[in-house]
Design a protein around this motif. Structure first.
Motif, PDB file in Angstrom:
ATOM      1  N   ILE A 186       0.637  -1.180   0.033  1.00 36.78           N
ATOM      2  CA  ILE A 186      -0.042   0.068  -0.104  1.00 36.78           C
ATOM      3  C   ILE A 186       1.007   1.342  -0.119  1.00 36.78           C
ATOM      4  N   TYR A 187       0.729   2.107  -0.901  1.00 37.99           N
ATOM      5  CA  TYR A 187       1.783   3.080  -1.132  1.00 37.99           C
ATOM      6  C   TYR A 187       0.987   4.289  -1.442  1.00 37.99           C
ATOM      7  N   SER A 188       1.314   5.500  -0.385  1.00 40.59           N
ATOM      8  CA  SER A 188       0.797   6.663  -0.366  1.00 40.59           C
ATOM      9  C   SER A 188       1.907   7.771  -0.766  1.00 40.59           C
ATOM     10  N   PRO A 189       2.201   8.127  -1.903  1.00 39.78           N
ATOM     11  CA  PRO A 189       3.443   9.023  -2.115  1.00 39.78           C
ATOM     12  C   PRO A 189       3.187  10.363  -1.515  1.00 39.78           C
ATOM     13  N   TYR A 190       2.017  10.834  -1.093  1.00 40.22           N
ATOM     14  CA  TYR A 190       2.131  12.231  -0.636  1.00 40.22           C
ATOM     15  C   TYR A 190       1.466  12.140   0.833  1.00 40.22           C
ATOM     16  N   LEU A 191       2.065  10.990   1.421  1.00 37.74           N
ATOM     17  CA  LEU A 191       1.438  10.536   2.943  1.00 37.74           C
ATOM     18  C   LEU A 191       1.775  11.867   3.881  1.00 37.74           C
ATOM     19  N   LYS A 192       2.901  12.311   3.737  1.00 36.30           N
ATOM     20  CA  LYS A 192       3.448  13.232   4.719  1.00 36.30           C
ATOM     21  C   LYS A 192       3.448  14.737   4.346  1.00 36.30           C
ATOM     22  N   ASP A 193       2.814  14.667   3.183  1.00 36.10           N
ATOM     23  CA  ASP A 193       2.782  16.093   2.457  1.00 36.10           C
ATOM     24  C   ASP A 193       1.257  16.734   2.445  1.00 36.10           C
ATOM     25  N   SER A 194       1.385  18.174   2.359  1.00 30.07           N
ATOM     26  CA  SER A 194       0.043  18.654   2.336  1.00 30.07           C
ATOM     27  C   SER A 194      -0.702  18.914   1.065  1.00 30.07           C
ATOM     28  N   LYS A 195      -1.647  19.376   0.842  1.00 32.23           N
ATOM     29  CA  LYS A 195      -2.518  19.409  -0.578  1.00 32.23           C
ATOM     30  C   LYS A 195      -1.721  20.705  -1.222  1.00 32.23           C
ATOM     31  N   ILE A 196      -1.224  21.411  -0.547  1.00 28.52           N
ATOM     32  CA  ILE A 196      -0.336  22.550  -1.440  1.00 28.52           C
ATOM     33  C   ILE A 196       0.959  21.800  -1.816  1.00 28.52           C
ATOM     34  N   ASP A 197       1.657  20.927  -1.199  1.00 30.28           N
ATOM     35  CA  ASP A 197       2.909  20.319  -1.763  1.00 30.28           C
ATOM     36  C   ASP A 197       2.554  19.388  -2.757  1.00 30.28           C
ATOM     37  N   ILE A 198       1.161  18.659  -2.597  1.00 33.94           N
ATOM     38  CA  ILE A 198       0.659  17.787  -3.644  1.00 33.94           C
ATOM     39  C   ILE A 198       0.565  18.746  -5.123  1.00 33.94           C
ATOM     40  N   LEU A 199      -0.057  19.860  -4.977  1.00 27.06           N
ATOM     41  CA  LEU A 199      -0.384  20.887  -5.972  1.00 27.06           C
ATOM     42  C   LEU A 199       1.132  21.328  -6.742  1.00 27.06           C
ATOM     43  N   THR A 200       1.934  21.499  -5.644  1.00 26.59           N
ATOM     44  CA  THR A 200       3.266  21.877  -6.274  1.00 26.59           C
ATOM     45  C   THR A 200       4.009  20.551  -6.997  1.00 26.59           C
ATOM     46  N   ASP A 201       3.945  19.759  -6.639  1.00 22.95           N
ATOM     47  CA  ASP A 201       4.380  18.369  -7.454  1.00 22.95           C
ATOM     48  C   ASP A 201       3.544  18.186  -8.970  1.00 22.95           C
ATOM     49  N   GLY A 202       2.440  18.572  -8.672  1.00 20.16           N
ATOM     50  CA  GLY A 202       1.555  18.349 -10.064  1.00 20.16           C
ATOM     51  C   GLY A 202       1.749  19.506 -10.932  1.00 20.16           C
ATOM     52  N   LYS A 255      -1.576  29.320  -2.467  1.00 22.27           N
ATOM     53  CA  LYS A 255      -0.181  29.152  -1.636  1.00 22.27           C
ATOM     54  C   LYS A 255       0.792  28.921  -2.881  1.00 22.27           C
ATOM     55  N   ASN A 256       0.344  28.247  -3.895  1.00 25.83           N
ATOM     56  CA  ASN A 256       1.183  28.144  -4.966  1.00 25.83           C
ATOM     57  C   ASN A 256       1.455  29.271  -6.093  1.00 25.83           C
ATOM     58  N   GLY A 257       0.624  30.251  -5.805  1.00 23.77           N
ATOM     59  CA  GLY A 257       0.634  31.452  -6.494  1.00 23.77           C
ATOM     60  C   GLY A 257      -0.161  31.403  -7.987  1.00 23.77           C
ATOM     61  N   ILE A 258      -0.982  30.608  -8.064  1.00 25.07           N
ATOM     62  CA  ILE A 258      -1.580  30.325  -9.303  1.00 25.07           C
ATOM     63  C   ILE A 258      -3.254  30.431  -9.246  1.00 25.07           C
ATOM     64  N   THR A 259      -3.969  30.448 -10.334  1.00 25.95           N
ATOM     65  CA  THR A 259      -5.354  30.450 -10.082  1.00 25.95           C
ATOM     66  C   THR A 259      -5.717  29.162 -10.524  1.00 25.95           C
ATOM     67  N   ASP A 260      -6.801  28.510  -9.746  1.00 28.02           N
ATOM     68  CA  ASP A 260      -7.575  27.087 -10.078  1.00 28.02           C
ATOM     69  C   ASP A 260      -8.258  27.335 -11.493  1.00 28.02           C
ATOM     70  N   PRO A 261      -7.952  26.510 -12.162  1.00 26.31           N
ATOM     71  CA  PRO A 261      -8.764  26.467 -13.640  1.00 26.31           C
ATOM     72  C   PRO A 261     -10.461  26.210 -13.788  1.00 26.31           C
ATOM     73  N   LEU A 262     -10.778  25.697 -12.379  1.00 23.18           N
ATOM     74  CA  LEU A 262     -12.182  25.057 -12.613  1.00 23.18           C
ATOM     75  C   LEU A 262     -12.878  26.299 -12.167  1.00 23.18           C
TER      76      LEU A 262
END
Length: 218
Positions: A156-172, A208-215
């Motif tokens: 069972i693998y959670s690549p962002y287990l210790k990261d915040s949603k901000i960090d997830i978006l940064t990686d994306g 926090k990532n300094g960009i606008t959500d496209p939705l």
């Protein structure tokens, strides 16, 4: 040949990133989505579109009958979806009892059937306060069980287990992902509400990532 993995893919922002992370990691991805009786299936429609575009095998499994056994969540029952940040006590109403254990169990069974040795899912640190089945101790124990539940061990693998949603978006963003292809809002209307916990956390991540959500938002 690339290593096979199953990705639990809701169609939301986090799992969209996880799916693409698995692809970028060179895995042969099998995407698995669940209709567990949530109030809308808009996320699943987004998930199907992404998998079609990426040519990823994708199964959407209807397990809505489990609502005969588990209830009391505002995501599945006739209970108003709360507004406000995830830290608020009211957000506990969005907990679906035992959801991730159920979904992971089925995903592991699917992994064994397609000879995959890993299941990816999108737990992250922002969920720890509200959702017990997104905490590191749950992931560890679930992983321990899935090493011995079948003849073939499955991680069972959670690549962002210790990261915040901000960090997830940064990686994306680093991966160049288009987040207009994901749906996060707990409401399934034409536009995202911008008020539920899921929307607020998503909007904060973009801010926090300094960009606008496209939705589009109401």
């Amino acid at each position: 040949m690339a290593e096979k993995v199953v990705v639990i893919y809701s169609g939301g922002m986090d799992s969209f990133t996880v799916l693409n992370r698995a692809v970028k990691d060179g895995k042969q991805v099998y995407a698995l989505s669940f209709d567990y009786g949530q109030k809308h299936v808009k996320e699943l429609e987004f998930a199907a579109n992404v998998c079609k575009e990426l040519n990823i095998p994708h199964k959407i499994v209807d397990i809505s009958a489990i609502n005969q056994l588990i209830g009391g969540s505002s995501l599945t029952d006739d209970i108003d979806i709360p507004e406000g940040h995830y830290e608020e006590e009211s957000m506990k109403s969005t907990v679906v009892p035992n959801r991730n254990m159920i979904l992971l169990s089925m995903a592991v069974g699917y992994a064994v059937s397609v000879n995959a040795n890993q299941v990816y899912y999108g737990a992250h640190s922002g969920d720890h306060a509200i959702y017990p089945d997104c905490r590191p101790e749950f992931v560890k124990k679930m992983n321990d069980v899935c090493q011995i539940a079948n003849y073939e061990p499955v991680d069972i693998y959670s690549p962002y287990l210790k990261d915040s949603k901000i960090d997830i978006l940064t990686d994306g963003i680093k991966m160049g992902l288009d987040y207009s292809k994901s749906w996060t809002c707990y409401n399934g209307r034409e536009k995202a509400c911008g008020k539920c916990g899921a929307c607020q956390e998503r909007l904060e991540a973009f801010e926090k990532n300094g960009i606008t959500d496209p939705l589009p938002y109401e």
